[in-house]
Design a protein around this motif. Structure first.
Motif, short mmCIF file in Angstrom:
data_model
loop_
_atom_site.label_atom_id
_atom_site.label_comp_id
_atom_site.label_asym_id
_atom_site.label_seq_id
_atom_site.Cartn_x
_atom_site.Cartn_y
_atom_site.Cartn_z
N PRO A 298 0.76 -1.19 0.05
CA PRO A 298 0.00 -0.04 -0.03
C PRO A 298 0.89 1.17 -0.14
O PRO A 298 2.19 1.11 0.34
CB PRO A 298 -0.80 -0.23 1.33
CG PRO A 298 0.09 -0.89 2.19
CD PRO A 298 0.65 -1.91 1.27
N ARG A 299 0.05 2.35 -0.27
CA ARG A 299 0.85 3.59 -0.41
C ARG A 299 1.82 3.94 0.75
O ARG A 299 3.00 4.48 0.84
CB ARG A 299 -0.08 4.86 -0.76
CG ARG A 299 0.75 6.19 -0.51
CD ARG A 299 1.66 6.30 -1.50
NE ARG A 299 2.06 7.79 -1.42
CZ ARG A 299 1.72 8.72 -2.28
NH1 ARG A 299 0.83 8.83 -3.19
NH2 ARG A 299 2.15 9.90 -2.14
N SER A 300 1.17 3.58 2.11
CA SER A 300 1.91 3.72 3.19
C SER A 300 3.25 3.19 3.38
O SER A 300 4.45 3.64 4.07
CB SER A 300 1.21 3.54 4.46
OG SER A 300 0.43 2.30 4.50
N SER A 301 3.33 1.91 2.89
CA SER A 301 4.52 0.85 2.96
C SER A 301 5.71 1.46 1.94
O SER A 301 6.88 1.30 2.32
CB SER A 301 4.24 -0.52 2.80
OG SER A 301 4.04 -0.63 1.43
N VAL A 302 4.96 2.06 0.68
CA VAL A 302 5.88 2.57 -0.34
C VAL A 302 6.58 3.70 0.24
O VAL A 302 7.77 3.87 0.28
CB VAL A 302 5.20 2.81 -1.52
CG1 VAL A 302 6.23 3.17 -2.42
CG2 VAL A 302 4.62 1.46 -1.99
#
Length: 300
Positions: free
Chosen positions: A242-246
């Motif tokens: 997800p965007r948060s992990s990226v």
């Protein structure tokens, strides 16, 4: 270099891939292939696969990138696809081995195509390996693209994904430590992997820090020195990156020149994407990569 006629995709317009050579990697011999352009100065994209995913899976995306005027280099990570032997109690390797293998692949690419600018494109684990390589071997490539690739630190995931990621990664690492390897082919996750690799993966999931088995490199410090152009692409429906992990992964390289994209179903012209299925619908994404390379090459 011999044309490997057996390595054509089932797609009728798929480019032929030549075998550039074999790269020695411990007990492995990694076969390196390329879908080449006629122009030897065309940018080269070295595609680094996800955990447990053979290079042949990316053939549709290789064709998409090739149609954009890019030379595309592919290879299997250790123990995957054609890269035998598989992981076992006696066949061990971790993240550092994959980083070293990628450097050897780049040596080969540079020897065959010395005039071509070189870029890394990593999917999932392949993106982590690509960014870590760029941190340790600065100046070897002109840019890094991360597609569906993020940190596995459990706190970088939203909601229940935190618990699932922490528990799942630690259970996999515990099983791999007990058995001497991870039998992911039996559980439908990650393929058969060496215990050291899974331990590296689980340690970063637990601590957020890249501290690799068998390596003295301070990767957290090295990442802070990365100043390369960096393309990050999140994908609709992807619960594994997800965007948060990226964002957490990229925050480790605060000086990188980041370009951010989100690949939607409308962009792809597909009803389903997710962490893996985007590979079958990568036409528009390949155009993004081409345009980013053109800009990144000017920057470099």
């Amino acid at each position: 270099m011999d044309t490997d006629t057996a390595d054509r995709s089932s797609e009728p317009d798929a480019p032929a891939q030549v075998v550039l050579g074999l790269v020695p990697a411990g007990p492995h011999r990694i076969k390196v292939r390329a879908a080449q352009q006629d122009d030897p100065t065309s940018p080269v994209v070295v595609l680094v696969p996800a955990m447990g995913v053979p290079a042949r899976y990316y053939r549709p995306f290789v064709a998409d990138l090739h149609r954009q005027g890019l030379t595309v280099v592919t290879f299997d990570l250790r123990g995957q696809g054609e890269s035998t032997p598989v992981a076992s109690r006696r066949v061990r390797y971790g993240y550092q081995s994959l980083i070293d293998d990628l450097d050897a692949v780049l040596d080969l690419v540079e020897s065959v195509l010395p005039q071509a600018p070189r870029f890394l494109l990593g999917h999932s684990l392949g993106g982590q390996v690509s960014l870590l390589h760029a941190a340790r071997h600065q100046g070897r490539v002109q840019g890094v693209a991360l597609v569906a690739s993020g940190s596995v630190w459990y706190r970088s995931f939203p909601g229940f994904g935190r618990v699932r990621t922490l528990v799942g990664t630690q259970l996999v690492a515990a099983a791999a430590t007990l058995l001497g390897y991870w039998p992911g082919h039996r559980f439908g996750f990650g393929g058969r992997q060496a215990a050291s690799l899974v331990q590296d993966w689980a340690r970063q999931a637990r601590t957020s820090v890249y501290r690799l088995n068998g390596s003295a490199t301070d990767y957290e410090e090295a990442l802070r020195e990365v100043r390369l152009p960096l393309l990050t692409v999140t994908v609709a429906g992807d619960g594994l990156a997800p965007r948060s992990s990226v964002d957490h992964l990229v925050a480790k390289a605060p000086h990188a020149l980041r370009t951010t994209k989100h690949y939607t179903r409308a962009d792809a012209g597909a009803d389903d994407l997710g962490h893996f299925h985007w590979v079958r619908h990568g036409g528009e994404l390949s155009r993004w990569v081409r345009d980013w390379i053109a800009t990144a090459h000017v920057r470099s």
